[in-house]
Design a protein around this motif. Structure first.
Motif, PDB file in Angstrom:
ATOM      1  N   MET A   1       0.848  -1.177   0.000  1.00  0.00           N
ATOM      2  CA  MET A   1       0.000   0.000   0.000  1.00  0.00           C
ATOM      3  C   MET A   1       0.890   1.235   0.000  1.00  0.00           C
ATOM      4  O   MET A   1       1.917   1.294   0.651  1.00  0.00           O
ATOM      5  CB  MET A   1      -0.879  -0.002   1.246  1.00  0.00           C
ATOM      6  CG  MET A   1      -1.751   1.198   1.334  1.00  0.00           C
ATOM      7  SD  MET A   1      -2.668   1.211   2.876  1.00  0.00           S
ATOM      8  CE  MET A   1      -2.675   2.948   3.161  1.00  0.00           C
ATOM      9  N   THR A   2       0.488   2.218  -0.758  1.00  0.00           N
ATOM     10  CA  THR A   2       1.193   3.491  -0.747  1.00  0.00           C
ATOM     11  C   THR A   2       0.182   4.628  -0.753  1.00  0.00           C
ATOM     12  O   THR A   2      -0.862   4.534  -1.391  1.00  0.00           O
ATOM     13  CB  THR A   2       2.161   3.608  -1.944  1.00  0.00           C
ATOM     14  OG1 THR A   2       2.831   4.862  -1.861  1.00  0.00           O
ATOM     15  CG2 THR A   2       1.448   3.511  -3.279  1.00  0.00           C
ATOM     16  N   ASP A   3       0.518   5.657  -0.014  1.00  0.00           N
ATOM     17  CA  ASP A   3      -0.361   6.826   0.007  1.00  0.00           C
ATOM     18  C   ASP A   3       0.329   8.020  -0.648  1.00  0.00           C
ATOM     19  O   ASP A   3      -0.108   9.146  -0.519  1.00  0.00           O
ATOM     20  CB  ASP A   3      -0.813   7.155   1.430  1.00  0.00           C
ATOM     21  CG  ASP A   3       0.349   7.457   2.341  1.00  0.00           C
ATOM     22  OD1 ASP A   3       1.506   7.291   1.926  1.00  0.00           O
ATOM     23  OD2 ASP A   3       0.106   7.857   3.493  1.00  0.00           O
ATOM     24  N   THR A   4       1.415   7.740  -1.370  1.00  0.00           N
ATOM     25  CA  THR A   4       2.171   8.791  -2.039  1.00  0.00           C
ATOM     26  C   THR A   4       1.789   8.824  -3.509  1.00  0.00           C
ATOM     27  O   THR A   4       1.774   7.785  -4.176  1.00  0.00           O
ATOM     28  CB  THR A   4       3.687   8.527  -1.906  1.00  0.00           C
ATOM     29  OG1 THR A   4       4.003   8.374  -0.522  1.00  0.00           O
ATOM     30  CG2 THR A   4       4.500   9.649  -2.498  1.00  0.00           C
ATOM     31  N   SER A   5       1.517  10.006  -4.002  1.00  0.00           N
ATOM     32  CA  SER A   5       1.114  10.120  -5.405  1.00  0.00           C
ATOM     33  C   SER A   5       2.300   9.785  -6.312  1.00  0.00           C
ATOM     34  O   SER A   5       3.466   9.987  -5.941  1.00  0.00           O
ATOM     35  CB  SER A   5       0.616  11.531  -5.707  1.00  0.00           C
ATOM     36  OG  SER A   5       1.704  12.437  -5.724  1.00  0.00           O
ATOM     37  N   PRO A   6       2.026   9.285  -7.505  1.00  0.00           N
ATOM     38  CA  PRO A   6       3.110   8.975  -8.447  1.00  0.00           C
ATOM     39  C   PRO A   6       3.978  10.192  -8.764  1.00  0.00           C
ATOM     40  O   PRO A   6       5.189  10.060  -8.962  1.00  0.00           O
ATOM     41  CB  PRO A   6       2.371   8.486  -9.703  1.00  0.00           C
ATOM     42  CG  PRO A   6       1.046   8.029  -9.215  1.00  0.00           C
ATOM     43  CD  PRO A   6       0.720   8.884  -8.025  1.00  0.00           C
ATOM     44  N   GLU A   7       3.378  11.377  -8.785  1.00  0.00           N
ATOM     45  CA  GLU A   7       4.151  12.592  -9.079  1.00  0.00           C
ATOM     46  C   GLU A   7       5.191  12.867  -7.988  1.00  0.00           C
ATOM     47  O   GLU A   7       6.335  13.214  -8.283  1.00  0.00           O
ATOM     48  CB  GLU A   7       3.218  13.805  -9.225  1.00  0.00           C
ATOM     49  CG  GLU A   7       2.245  13.715 -10.374  1.00  0.00           C
ATOM     50  CD  GLU A   7       0.993  12.898 -10.074  1.00  0.00           C
ATOM     51  OE1 GLU A   7       0.283  12.578 -11.049  1.00  0.00           O
ATOM     52  OE2 GLU A   7       0.715  12.590  -8.905  1.00  0.00           O
ATOM     53  N   ILE A   8       4.791  12.694  -6.738  1.00  0.00           N
ATOM     54  CA  ILE A   8       5.717  12.923  -5.622  1.00  0.00           C
ATOM     55  C   ILE A   8       6.783  11.837  -5.605  1.00  0.00           C
ATOM     56  O   ILE A   8       7.964  12.116  -5.385  1.00  0.00           O
ATOM     57  CB  ILE A   8       4.966  12.995  -4.282  1.00  0.00           C
ATOM     58  CG1 ILE A   8       4.001  14.176  -4.270  1.00  0.00           C
ATOM     59  CG2 ILE A   8       5.932  13.052  -3.113  1.00  0.00           C
ATOM     60  CD1 ILE A   8       4.666  15.542  -4.461  1.00  0.00           C
ATOM     61  N   ARG A  13      12.458  10.557  -6.468  1.00  0.00           N
ATOM     62  CA  ARG A  13      13.423   9.768  -7.224  1.00  0.00           C
ATOM     63  C   ARG A  13      14.385  10.673  -7.997  1.00  0.00           C
ATOM     64  O   ARG A  13      15.588  10.458  -7.999  1.00  0.00           O
ATOM     65  CB  ARG A  13      12.699   8.827  -8.188  1.00  0.00           C
ATOM     66  CG  ARG A  13      13.631   7.932  -8.957  1.00  0.00           C
ATOM     67  CD  ARG A  13      12.878   7.104 -10.004  1.00  0.00           C
ATOM     68  NE  ARG A  13      13.789   6.398 -10.844  1.00  0.00           N
ATOM     69  CZ  ARG A  13      14.555   6.944 -11.791  1.00  0.00           C
ATOM     70  NH1 ARG A  13      14.510   8.244 -12.013  1.00  0.00           N
ATOM     71  NH2 ARG A  13      15.379   6.211 -12.510  1.00  0.00           N
ATOM     72  N   GLN A  14      13.846  11.699  -8.645  1.00  0.00           N
ATOM     73  CA  GLN A  14      14.691  12.622  -9.401  1.00  0.00           C
ATOM     74  C   GLN A  14      15.682  13.337  -8.492  1.00  0.00           C
ATOM     75  O   GLN A  14      16.859  13.487  -8.844  1.00  0.00           O
ATOM     76  CB  GLN A  14      13.830  13.640 -10.146  1.00  0.00           C
ATOM     77  CG  GLN A  14      13.099  13.064 -11.327  1.00  0.00           C
ATOM     78  CD  GLN A  14      12.150  14.068 -11.965  1.00  0.00           C
ATOM     79  OE1 GLN A  14      12.097  15.244 -11.586  1.00  0.00           O
ATOM     80  NE2 GLN A  14      11.369  13.593 -12.940  1.00  0.00           N
TER      81      GLN A  14
END
Length: 67
Positions: A1-8, A13-14
């Protein structure tokens, strides 16, 4: 489970990949040292040095310390 948006997730990562390989390596070393310190703090006091090593290895790697 993740509550972090793909954008964040991608932004983090960047930022991580923008660091030098040496910086990323040192981050990993510091994280391992912190985890090791937390495990050591959770072990019973008064263990012999060999028992301390045995329990630390077991907790970190999930298997008995090789002989």
């Amino acid at each position: 489970m993740t509550d972090t948006s793909p954008e964040i997730t991608e932004l983090v990562r960047q930022k991580l990949m923008a660091r030098s390989p040496e910086e990323r390596f040192l981050m990993g070393v510091r994280m391992f040292d912190a985890a090791r310190d937390m495990v050591l703090a959770s072990l019973p006091a008064g263990l012999s040095p060999e028992e301390l090593k045995r329990q630390l290895f077991q907790r970190l790697y999930g298997q008995p310390k090789p002989s």
